[in-house]
Write an enzyme that holds these catalytic residues in place. Structure first.
Site, short mmCIF file in Angstrom:
data_model
loop_
_atom_site.label_atom_id
_atom_site.label_comp_id
_atom_site.label_asym_id
_atom_site.label_seq_id
_atom_site.Cartn_x
_atom_site.Cartn_y
_atom_site.Cartn_z
N GLU A 195 0.83 -1.21 0.00
CA GLU A 195 0.00 0.00 0.00
C GLU A 195 0.87 1.25 0.00
O GLU A 195 0.68 2.17 -0.80
CB GLU A 195 -0.92 0.00 1.22
CG GLU A 195 -1.65 1.30 1.47
CD GLU A 195 -1.90 1.56 2.94
OE1 GLU A 195 -1.12 2.31 3.55
OE2 GLU A 195 -2.87 1.00 3.47
N ASP A 249 -5.44 -3.85 -2.33
CA ASP A 249 -5.38 -2.40 -2.55
C ASP A 249 -3.97 -1.95 -2.90
O ASP A 249 -3.78 -1.06 -3.74
CB ASP A 249 -5.93 -1.62 -1.36
CG ASP A 249 -5.08 -1.75 -0.10
OD1 ASP A 249 -4.47 -2.82 0.11
OD2 ASP A 249 -5.05 -0.79 0.69
#
Length: 351
Positions: free
Chosen positions: A62, A119
């Site tokens: 991330e 993500d």
């Protein structure tokens, strides 16, 4: 055979260059040189590692993806390449094209969890695609396409007529958990999906975006009507077992992603803003069983998110004090710069 391979390579090159041309990126930096310099001075080490200063100074996919994205927004190719080099070398070590999510400087080996975080993979692929368009780089487009294709193959599933984004390649689907599938709605980075559709075309990207907004609209837990960080969608949506039933540090970024992508209704943005804002004006995290406040989030990087949701929805302008960037901790500082870059791209306005 050699001529056939060359012909195929030429076709692929032309298709990649067409994709690059199709990614419209403004060369006007929406993150100022001063803000980027302050950010990288606080969180970027000389080897290209983005440091999570609020989480034992680890790095993760991330953070690397956010760093690459912000470097594009700052129009800084050398810093982008530095962060991408670390990411490519240290995290792209799985055999399926996705990134290992966690890198710890205190351990050997440094990768302490080989599972991916979807993500993070989306952020990396999105940043690469934007960089390909901004700097006319075929290699970035090819890398983005490979990661985006792996995301589709390993983490996008269709269950019960819905298109879902699994938080990782393993551990969250119906075969992995009794209450699976489990999703994390803050992993839906809506503005990335049309761009990733350029490098790895598939109707799943639009379905993911459309279904994602609908899903967030149904995730309205407790009197505050807020989504949980982790949600079981096996039957009626509910906070997933084994995780705190909270609107937590993951979910606080949902309104930011909706606002940046110009998606979600004004009513949804107003509901999220109202639910996450305390009487003091600070944001908060909340226990979704009792509705009680867990943490008061007074950092400007958190407070700007409900302010932005309200402003985009037609409400008051962003307070001036939230428009000044000074790095604090990695996570709120990152969210702060993403919000400010959105405003800069709109000439300081929300719409």
């Amino acid at each position: 055979m050699k001529n056939g391979i060359s012909k195929l390579a030429g076709i692929f090159f032309l298709s990649i260059m067409t994709v690059i041309a199709g990614i419209s990126v403004s060369r006007a930096a929406s993150v100022s040189p001063e803000a980027w310099s302050a950010y990288k001075g606080a969180f970027l080490d000389p080897g290209g590692r983005v440091i999570d200063t609020g989480n034992d100074n680890i790095s993760h996919s991330e953070g690397q993806g956010y760093g690459m994205w912000l470097a594009v927004l700052a129009d800084n190719l050398s810093d982008f390449e530095l962060i991408w080099s670390f990411t490519r070398t240290e995290l792209l070590v799985r055999d399926d094209g996705l990134s290992a999510w966690k890198w710890d400087p205190r351990t050997r080996p440094h990768v302490t969890d080989i599972n991916n975080a979807t993500d993070g993979d989306i952020l990396i692929a999105y940043a690469l695609a934007l960089a390909a368009g901004q700097w006319n780089r075929q290699d970035y487009a090819e890398a983005s396409a490979a990661i985006a294709s792996a995301i589709l193959k390993k983490t996008v599933v269709q269950r019960g007529g819905r298109t879902l984004l699994l938080p990782a390649a393993s551990g969250f689907d119906e075969g992995d958990r009794e209450d699976g599938p489990v999703v994390n709605p803050s992993y839906l980075i809506f503005e990335a999906f049309p761009v990733l559709n350029l490098v790895a075309p598939s109707p799943l990207w639009k379905a993911l975006a459309d279904d994602g907004v609908v899903q967030i609209g149904t995730f309205a837990f407790s009197d505050r009507k807020l989504p949980a960080d982790w949600v079981s969608v096996k039957t009626k949506p509910q906070p997933a077992s084994g995780f705190p039933p909270e609107f937590g540090y993951n979910a606080v970024r949902i309104p930011l992603y909706l606002a940046r992508a110009n998606t979600g209704s004004p009513e949804l943005l107003a509901r999220l803003k109202g639910g996450m804002t305390l009487e003091s004006g600070a944001a908060g995290t909340f226990d979704l069983k009792s509705g009680a406040v867990k943490d008061v989030l007074s950092d400007p990087g958190y407070r700007i998110i409900p302010a932005l949701a309200g402003c985009v929805g037609g409400g008051a302008a962003i307070p001036a004090e939230l428009k000044n960037f000074q790095p604090t901790l990695y996570y709120p500082s990152t969210l702060h710069l993403l919000a400010l870059s959105f405003l800069a791209g709109n000439n300081g306005e929300c719409r």
